[in-house]
Write a protein that holds these residues in place. Structure first.
Motif, short mmCIF file in Angstrom:
data_model
loop_
_atom_site.label_atom_id
_atom_site.label_comp_id
_atom_site.label_asym_id
_atom_site.label_seq_id
_atom_site.Cartn_x
_atom_site.Cartn_y
_atom_site.Cartn_z
N UNK A 213 0.85 -1.19 0.00
CA UNK A 213 0.00 0.00 0.00
C UNK A 213 0.88 1.24 0.00
N UNK A 214 0.63 2.13 -0.94
CA UNK A 214 1.41 3.36 -1.05
C UNK A 214 1.08 4.26 0.13
N UNK A 223 2.74 -3.37 4.97
CA UNK A 223 1.33 -3.00 4.82
C UNK A 223 0.93 -3.30 3.39
N UNK A 224 0.14 -4.33 3.23
CA UNK A 224 -0.17 -4.88 1.90
C UNK A 224 -1.55 -4.45 1.45
N UNK A 225 -1.67 -4.18 0.16
CA UNK A 225 -2.97 -3.92 -0.46
C UNK A 225 -3.32 -5.17 -1.27
N UNK A 226 -4.13 -6.04 -0.68
CA UNK A 226 -4.45 -7.34 -1.29
C UNK A 226 -5.79 -7.29 -2.00
N UNK A 326 0.48 -0.23 -4.96
CA UNK A 326 1.71 0.11 -5.68
C UNK A 326 1.61 -0.34 -7.13
N UNK A 327 2.01 0.52 -8.03
CA UNK A 327 1.96 0.20 -9.45
C UNK A 327 0.62 0.47 -10.09
#
Length: 500
Positions: A213-214, A223-226, A326-327
């Protein structure tokens, strides 16, 4: 019996084991040794007269009355609580025990708890080390569901332990377990017993340098954006979750051969599990899409369990946080955590995906009564009504893959049933030309739904001797051969006897 008087000439000794005393009774009266009891004597002088005389009163009478009243009140309270428990007609859990490491979680995760209460659930908050914790009383379960938001607890209070929690699930109750980087062996053992294995490294967390996660600071990408969700409307609802889910915690793995465990939220292919504060000296034990962030278990008794590697997944902070993966150029004002958790909680507490089968019937075609026995080659019809719980009422379940088996050691008939889209499923078929004891069987298992297992036994008999056809068409050549032989014999005899 003389002159309407009753005389007892028998003297007897009686040991009253309830009070540990000895009583001697004769004509002259009663004598009691070692205790005080209540003796009521009836002296009948005539059919119309009687006297009741009370001897000695128990000095603990008031205490006994108080004990009886206490037990009575407790029994009534338990009965009233059980009337609101899980039932076939209303399968939604209503009483949920929430165990917390810190009562501050009650406010930091209030949105999740409020959503449960708004849907009619009764939440009982307790610290995980409360000495009064109990899941059962007088052999009856006090709660329909259990939420463990206590990842650091090494030992539960009261009578609660791993065995008690597994027995709770074995009895058909539901469970939510949330862990984090400080998960104790107790939480890991509960997960392992259910087929979920958290990373053995206690310092490892999920890291993803490709799908983090940005944020304003670079950070360590924990901290992941899944957004790799399971494709199932019954588990996550029919409304698509657009925003990624924020996750910060530990990963776990599931056995692919175990059909009872499903990955609901998986990590991306670039993720791995390791200690973010140290360099990798060997390949991580968990990596890529094999890492499960949130998994569910549906036991064979239809109990449901959710395992999450992140306690923050349920927090108000993550519910309200904006998110950008991200991305990706897509920015979302609010993460998908609230929608994801709400829909998943509806499933785990049987507000969705719960099936029931009623009105199972079978009869011969053209009849309405259910026979006690069928005959080979009978034409019969089988029907069953299937409904799904919508959270407030039973609605007709519509599907095209419900099958019925006519079974004896193996299926002799396997047929897909037709439906009128109002809950009624039916199929017609001919009884096999084999007699014995058969079963009508419906074994229905579908992703996310409670399983249905119906079986009804019925015997099948052969034709009686007077039920066969008088002349079988396929035997006409043999009939012709027999009659032609007889005719030929008669002709031959006539020619032989009357010829010169």
């Amino acid at each position: 019996m003389i002159g309407n008087k009753i005389r007892h000439d028998t003297t007897w000794n009686h040991r009253d084991d309830r009070y540990g005393c000895k009583r001697t009774r004769n004509r002259g009266g009663d004598s009691v040794h070692g205790c005080k009891v209540v003796v009521i004597r009836v002296n009948l002088q005539s059919p119309n007269t009687s006297r009741l005389r009370s001897r000695t009163l128990n000095p603990n009478q008031n205490m006994a009355k108080f004990s009886i009243a206490t037990v009575f009140i407790a029994s009534i309270s338990l009965l009233l609580a059980l009337t609101r428990s899980f039932s076939v007609e209303n399968p939604t859990d209503r009483r949920i025990l929430v165990l917390l490491d810190d009562l501050a979680l009650k406010s930091s995760h209030s949105i999740f708890f409020t959503s449960l209460q708004a849907r009619g659930f009764e939440l009982d908050f307790k610290l995980s080390d409360d000495p009064k914790i109990a899941l059962q009383r007088y052999g009856q379960h006090l709660y329909d569901g259990l939420v463990l938001f206590s990842p650091t607890t090494e030992r539960f209070g009261g009578s609660l332990d791993v065995a008690a929690i597994l027995d709770f699930v074995d009895s058909g109750k539901d469970l939510i377990v949330a862990a984090d980087a400080s998960a104790s062996d107790l939480i890991r053992n509960i997960a392992a017993e259910c087929g979920v294995d958290f990373d053995e490294d206690p310092s490892a967390v999920v890291i993803d340098h490709g799908s983090y996660a940005v944020s304003g600071t670079e950070g360590d990408h924990t901290l992941i954006a899944a957004d790799d969700f399971i494709q199932s409307d019954v588990l996550l609802g029919s409304t698509k979750i657009e925003a990624p889910v924020l996750f910060k915690g530990i990963g776990h793995s599931v056995n692919p051969a175990n059909s009872l465990v499903l990955k609901v939220l998986s990590a991306s292919p670039s993720a791995y599990s390791a200690n973010p504060k140290s360099k990798l000296s060997s390949p991580p034990s968990l990596s890529g899409s094999s890492i499960s962030l949130v998994s569910v278990v549906q036991a064979r008794n239809n109990a449901r369990v959710v395992f999450s590697g992140s306690l923050d997944l349920f927090s108000n902070k993550f519910f309200k946080s904006p998110v950008q993966k991200a991305g990706s150029s897509n920015k979302y004002a609010k993460s998908g955590n609230e929608q994801f958790v709400t829909e998943l909680s509806k499933w785990v507490f049987h507000e969705r995906g719960h099936l029931k089968a009623v009105n199972v019937r079978h009869h011969r075609v053209g009849e309405t009564d259910e026979p006690a026995i069928y005959r080979i080659n009978d034409d019969l019809q089988y029907s069953v009504e299937i409904y799904e719980w919508s959270g407030s009422s039973w609605e007709p379940y519509v599907a095209n893959d419900v099958q019925v088996q006519f079974y004896m050691m193996s299926p002799y008939v396997l047929k897909t049933m037709s439906t009128n889209k109002k809950g009624l499923y039916h199929a017609s078929f001919k009884v096999p030309d084999v007699y014995g004891v058969f079963q009508f069987k419906v074994e229905y298992q579908r992703l996310g739904y409670t399983s249905l297992s119906l079986a009804k036994q019925i015997p099948v008999r052969p034709f009686r001797h007077n039920e066969y056809e008088r002349f079988i068409p396929t035997a006409f050549p043999y009939y012709g051969a027999s009659f032609s032989t007889m005719a030929g014999f008669l002709i031959f005899s006539f020619i032989y006897l009357y010829s010169k």
